[in-house]
Design a protein around this motif. Structure first.
Motif, PDB file in Angstrom:
ATOM      1  N   HIS A  50       2.222   2.362   3.337  1.00 54.37           N
ATOM      2  CA  HIS A  50       3.287   1.491   3.845  1.00 54.37           C
ATOM      3  C   HIS A  50       4.588   1.714   3.079  1.00 54.37           C
ATOM      4  CE1 HIS A  50       0.074  -1.495   5.499  1.00 54.37           C
ATOM      5  NE2 HIS A  50       0.232  -0.426   6.263  1.00 54.37           N
ATOM      6  N   LYS A  51       4.476   1.987   1.786  1.00 51.84           N
ATOM      7  CA  LYS A  51       5.684   2.295   1.007  1.00 51.84           C
ATOM      8  C   LYS A  51       6.384   3.533   1.554  1.00 51.84           C
ATOM      9  CE  LYS A  51       4.659   0.261  -3.528  1.00 51.84           C
ATOM     10  NZ  LYS A  51       4.528   0.517  -4.984  1.00 51.84           N
ATOM     11  N   LYS A  99       0.836  -1.201   0.000  1.00 52.85           N
ATOM     12  CA  LYS A  99       0.000   0.000   0.000  1.00 52.85           C
ATOM     13  C   LYS A  99       0.876   1.259   0.000  1.00 52.85           C
ATOM     14  CE  LYS A  99      -3.797  -2.222   2.518  1.00 52.85           C
ATOM     15  NZ  LYS A  99      -4.588  -2.235   3.758  1.00 52.85           N
TER      16      LYS A  99
END
Length: 515
Positions: A445-446, A442
């Motif tokens: 999250h990256k 996602k």
């Protein structure tokens, strides 16, 4: 006549239709066969690529390169080949004129010794100078280095990589072929293992490969082979013990869902004992010989931890000097109790819900518990928790990516000593880029992963720019250990939570006789 003509037309109309149907099925089979060949070729290219990457890393310096008189782990592995080929087996673990245990004496279980003996015999045939008793100490010729580096790659090709291929097809069976390729590539790109085995110099992939073969056996329902492979892994490196609680609880939970549950459990125990006895047989001739090996494998005198490792005992040592409060035996007992307490939460979900994902989560939680709280932990043993974490990279892409980078970060002080900063930076960026590009992570999250990577870069820059004060010479090393410890603690807790939440929508497998 008209009826006969109609029948002929009818027959002619059927003929091409029938041929067309046959041709279509043949084309379908050919197409499927083509896809299988294509998938196999891509996997072959992946394996070739990661082997080439390992070879490139192996051209870097190694542990103890040019550092006399003890050198480092490279010399330890070479010395074991020397000792096992030059001395009779009963003297391998015994101090003597020809086997000074203070100079890299064997301190791993018998399978490591047999492994060293095999490679020592190969060296006697091709590079005899590598294993000459006494004369070979500290040898660092181009010929001997080529042999040693090649032995690591060949050993990995025999154990770890086949186990990874088996797992790819067993666990991710039914997924799109592209996902299998992505998993295999990222699993074999695990940066910490590459740098420790092919840079620093060890043979961790052999023990990890045997543990993974045990997992493969459980996933393929060939349960009878699992205790064989796992006991062999434990007889190669005692750190495989990190996986033992999860293996025990999961296999017990699975056996309880089957018929003849008692016989299954008994067979596991018998096979484990038999494999152990066969592996250790030459050292079971007397109590003295056996306990000498055990003493070498579990050296309490070395202390609670080695160097600055990212576990609980090391992190609290600047403020709480436990070695001045308790004896070594007391510290060993305390760490045992704390480790057992950390292992307790994994018992229920593994016994109650022995599914495939829980097996891997259990292995992760169990190995993190040992790494964080057990006695005599090395920084390199983070490779054992990283095995199940990396196996879960498609199920938990952000979690696995972050942890693999964190484990690499935790090894930075060791890799700096070995002169492996450039391979460290290259593999860090390569793994980060591959995961962000190939995995369905996602965007939020990256961003977190990239912030963590940037923070690691800032720490490295500060370490290179600002030398530690004279009063605190280990300031940056302790900072590495502390930051990594916090991350590994989060990973341990997350693994435990995932073990329980993974079963919210899954009913436990009923016993065959239940209704």
């Amino acid at each position: 006549m008209m009826e006969h003509t109609a029948q002929l037309r009818k027959g002619r109309s059927k003929t091409p239709t029938h041929k067309c149907a046959v041709d279509t099925r043949g084309d379908g089979r050919a197409h499927a066969e083509g896809w299988r060949w294509s998938a196999a070729v891509i996997m072959g290219c992946i394996v070739t690529g990661v082997v080439c990457l390992r070879w490139c890393v192996s051209m870097s310096p190694y542990s103890g390169y040019g550092v006399e008189p003890m050198h480092g782990d490279y010399e330890a592995q070479r010395h074991w080949m020397e000792i096992t080929t030059a001395l009779p087996l009963h003297l391998w673990y015994v101090n003597g004129t020809d086997n000074d245990l203070m100079y890299w004496g064997l301190d791993y279980p018998p399978l490591t010794a047999y492994f060293s003996w095999i490679w020592g015999k190969v060296a006697q045939a091709f590079v005899p100078s590598l294993v000459e008793l006494h004369k070979s100490r500290g040898i660092e010729t181009a010929e001997t280095k080529l042999f040693m580096r090649s032995s690591v790659i060949i050993s990995e090709l025999i154990t770890y990589i086949p186990a990874a291929l088996f797992f790819t097809f067993l666990y991710y069976n039914g997924r799109r072929t592209t996902l299998l390729h992505i998993f295999l590539l990222l699993f074999l790109l695990q940066p910490s293992l590459i740098l420790i085995d092919h840079g620093h110099f060890q043979y961790n992939a052999c023990s990890l490969g045997l543990s993974l073969l045990a997992v493969d056996a459980l996933l393929s329902d060939i349960d009878i082979l699992a205790p064989v492979f796992f006991t062999l892994s434990l007889s190669y490196k005692q750190m495989a013990l990190y996986f033992a609680p999860a293996m025990f609880f999961w296999t017990t939970g699975k056996a309880l869902t089957k018929e003849n549950r008692f016989l299954r459990l008994l067979s596991f125990a018998v096979i484990t004992i038999l494999t152990f006895v066969i592996s250790w047989a030459p050292f079971l001739t007397s109590k003295e010989v056996f306990f000498q090996v055990v003493h070498r494998v579990f050296p309490l005198a070395r202390g609670l931890y080695e160097d600055k490792v990212a576990n609980f005992w090391c992190v609290i040592s600047p403020v709480l000097k436990l070695k001045y409060i308790f004896s070594q035996s007391q510290l060993a007992f305390i760490s045992l109790i704390v480790t057992l307490a950390a292992l307790l939460p994994i018992a229920y979900p593994l016994l109650r819900y022995p599914n495939k994902k829980n097996l891997l989560l259990g292995l992760a939680a169990s190995s993190f518990a040992f790494f964080l709280f057990s006695y005599q932990v090395h920084e390199k043993t983070i490779l054992f928790p990283m095995l199940p974490v990396s196996l879960l990279i498609l199920a938990f892409p952000a979690f696995s990516t972050w942890l693999n980078l964190l484990s690499l970060f935790s090894l930075y002080p060791l890799l700096t000593k070995d002169g492996l900063v450039i391979p460290y930076a290259v593999l860090f960026l390569l793994y980060l880029s591959a995961c962000l590009w190939l995995l369905p992570i996602k965007p939020a999250h990256k961003i977190r992963i990239m912030v963590m990577a940037l923070a690691a870069g800032v720490v490295h820059w500060a370490e290179a720019t600002f030398p530690p004060p004279g009063r605190y010479p280990d300031l940056w090393v302790v900072a590495h250990a502390t930051l990594s410890f916090l991350g590994f603690t989060v990973a341990y807790i997350y693994s435990i939570i995932s073990l329980y939440t993974n079963n919210n929508n899954n009913k436990p497998t009923p016993h065959p006789h239940s209704h």
